[in-house]
Design an enzyme around this catalytic site. Structure first.
Site, PDB file in Angstrom:
ATOM      1  N   GLU A  19      27.931   1.435  14.677  1.00  0.00           N
ATOM      2  CA  GLU A  19      27.623   0.488  13.590  1.00  0.00           C
ATOM      3  C   GLU A  19      28.884  -0.281  13.203  1.00  0.00           C
ATOM      4  OE1 GLU A  19      25.599  -0.966  11.635  1.00  0.00           O
ATOM      5  OE2 GLU A  19      23.668   0.101  11.619  1.00  0.00           O
ATOM      6  N   ARG A  27      24.000   8.312   1.764  1.00  0.00           N
ATOM      7  CA  ARG A  27      25.370   7.960   2.161  1.00  0.00           C
ATOM      8  C   ARG A  27      25.488   6.456   2.137  1.00  0.00           C
ATOM      9  NH1 ARG A  27      24.632   5.519   6.907  1.00  0.00           N
ATOM     10  NH2 ARG A  27      23.134   6.410   8.388  1.00  0.00           N
ATOM     11  N   ASN A  47      26.041   2.862   3.683  1.00  0.00           N
ATOM     12  CA  ASN A  47      25.594   2.297   4.957  1.00  0.00           C
ATOM     13  C   ASN A  47      26.287   0.951   5.141  1.00  0.00           C
ATOM     14  OD1 ASN A  47      23.833   2.778   7.241  1.00  0.00           O
ATOM     15  ND2 ASN A  47      22.561   1.105   6.513  1.00  0.00           N
ATOM     16  N   ASN A  93      20.877  -2.897   4.228  1.00  0.00           N
ATOM     17  CA  ASN A  93      21.386  -3.335   5.521  1.00  0.00           C
ATOM     18  C   ASN A  93      21.524  -4.860   5.568  1.00  0.00           C
ATOM     19  OD1 ASN A  93      22.223  -2.454   8.068  1.00  0.00           O
ATOM     20  ND2 ASN A  93      20.449  -1.087   8.217  1.00  0.00           N
ATOM     21  N   ASP A 123      18.317  -4.762  11.201  1.00  0.00           N
ATOM     22  CA  ASP A 123      19.469  -3.899  10.945  1.00  0.00           C
ATOM     23  C   ASP A 123      20.658  -4.798  10.614  1.00  0.00           C
ATOM     24  OD1 ASP A 123      21.438  -1.793  11.156  1.00  0.00           O
ATOM     25  OD2 ASP A 123      20.010  -0.655  12.315  1.00  0.00           O
TER      26      ASP A 123
HETATM   27  O1  LIG Z   1      20.956   5.479   9.778  1.00  0.00           O
HETATM   28  C1  LIG Z   1      20.604   4.372  10.069  1.00  0.00           C
HETATM   29  O2  LIG Z   1      19.279   4.159  10.298  1.00  0.00           O
HETATM   30  C2  LIG Z   1      18.793   2.908  10.125  1.00  0.00           C
HETATM   31  C3  LIG Z   1      17.395   2.720  10.650  1.00  0.00           C
HETATM   32  S1  LIG Z   1      16.188   3.288   9.552  1.00  0.00           S
HETATM   33  O3  LIG Z   1      16.657   3.216   8.189  1.00  0.00           O
HETATM   34  O4  LIG Z   1      15.920   4.651   9.918  1.00  0.00           O
HETATM   35  O5  LIG Z   1      15.014   2.439   9.725  1.00  0.00           O
HETATM   36  C4  LIG Z   1      19.719   1.921  10.706  1.00  0.00           C
HETATM   37  O6  LIG Z   1      19.200   0.688  10.577  1.00  0.00           O
HETATM   38  C5  LIG Z   1      21.009   2.016   9.989  1.00  0.00           C
HETATM   39  O7  LIG Z   1      21.856   0.954  10.259  1.00  0.00           O
HETATM   40  C6  LIG Z   1      21.608   3.291  10.271  1.00  0.00           C
HETATM   41  O8  LIG Z   1      22.789   3.450   9.569  1.00  0.00           O
END
Ligand SMILES: O=C1O[C@H](CS(=O)(=O)O)[C@@H](O)[C@H](O)[C@H]1O
Length: 298
Positions: free
Chosen positions: A19, A102, A104, A149, A202
């Site tokens: 990420e 957490r 993001n 996000n 995302d």
């Molecule tokens: O942990 C994460 O997951 C998400 C996808 S979701 O929330 O499960 O749909 C992802 O987009 C994100 O960037 C990531 O950190």
């Protein structure tokens, strides 16, 4: 170039959850994180070398700091990290319960403030928020989110883009760069999931024409939208879960993409073995240099 995709794998990183790609204009390298692998990485595309720096906890995103180092959004809070990856100082605690939340996606605004959101890991009805961090501290700006996000700004800084991944929705709101405040959000793009396609918005970046590029998690592709929210183009990625895009290279015309492999089924990984890698393709419209975080003066 991979078969059927304009992207090449430039780093077969096998990241659990890659990420937050951030291009450093000063160093001409790409920083990125592996959230679940707990590393902050420095990738030099000129040599192919990647330096992984271990982090003490899950690290959701980073931004470059004026004068050097990083602001790192981890599970328990926001931290200053030096160029060697040493955690130096906690700037703010995570106001949510770090057992189920957490930090993001995060991004510095063009005035040097850090905007960052959280992820509601049990997806318990939208406990996540989008926050702003500056001399006023860590202030919640939007609540009711599942996975904050897709933060990005229009080239003139008058629009803030933001997505909630599991809601399949990208929002935008008028942004006041003088104050770091914004108007009520409007739904800008909503994707419709199908049985075969659960691609959802995302991490993102905006190019100099104001077009919004978003990775589609579980959608295996990158989309480019006009400022009016019209889908202009799609680019398949050789990974089912691309996570975020960033413009880099000397001319900011290389689009880098991070990706994930954690929890993906064996048959998918057999078919897409570079899942978790960093991919790149050349584009004709460049991005913008990433603003640097300005540490608030107490
Ligand atoms: O942990 C994460 O997951 C998400 C996808 S979701 O929330 O499960 O749909 C992802 O987009 C994100 O960037 C990531 O950190």
């Amino acid at each position: 170039m991979s078969e059927g995709s304009p992207f090449s794998c430039v780093l077969d990183a096998r990241a659990r959850l890659g990420e937050s790609p951030v291009w450093s204009v000063a160093e001409q390298v790409l920083y990125w994180v592996d959230i679940k692998g707990r590393t902050l990485n420095r990738f030099d595309p000129a040599t192919g070398a990647n330096k992984a720096m271990a982090m003490p906890e899950d690290i959701g995103s980073v931004a470059l700091v004026e004068g050097g180092g990083f602001i790192a959004a981890m599970r328990s809070g926001l931290f200053l990290v030096d160029t060697d990856g040493r955690v130096r100082e906690r700037l703010a605690a995570n106001p949510e319960d770090p057992a189920v939340s957490r930090f993001n996606d995060g991004r510095t605004d063009p005035a040097g403030r850090f905007l960052v959101g959280t992820i509601d890991e049990p997806k318990a009805g939208g406990q996540a928020h989008l926050y702003r961090f500056d001399e006023r501290g860590l202030v919640p700006l939007v609540g009711g989110l599942l996975t904050s996000n897709g933060l990005a700004f229009s080239p003139d800084s008058t629009w803030l883009y933001h997505s909630d991944t599991p809601a399949f929705t990208i929002y935008r709101q008028r942004y006041d760069i003088e104050t770091g405040t914004f108007s009520d959000r409007e739904e800008w793009v909503r994707l419709t999931p199908t049985e075969d396609d659960r691609g959802r918005p995302d991490g993102a970046a905006v190019d100099i024409e104001g077009c919004y590029w978003t990775a589609l998690y579980e959608g295996g592709r990158i989309q480019r939208y006009s400022p009016q929210g019209e889908l202009l183009a799609e680019f398949p990625v050789p990974a089912r879960c691309p996570t975020m895009v960033a413009f880099g290279g000397a001319d900011l015309k290389t689009l880098f993409v991070t990706s994930a492999r954690d929890g993906r089924p064996d048959d998918e990984l057999a078919h897409l073995p570079q899942s978790g890698g960093i991919f790149a393709m050349r584009v004709s419209v460049p991005g913008l240099p990433e603003p640097l975080f300005r540490r608030p003066v107490p």
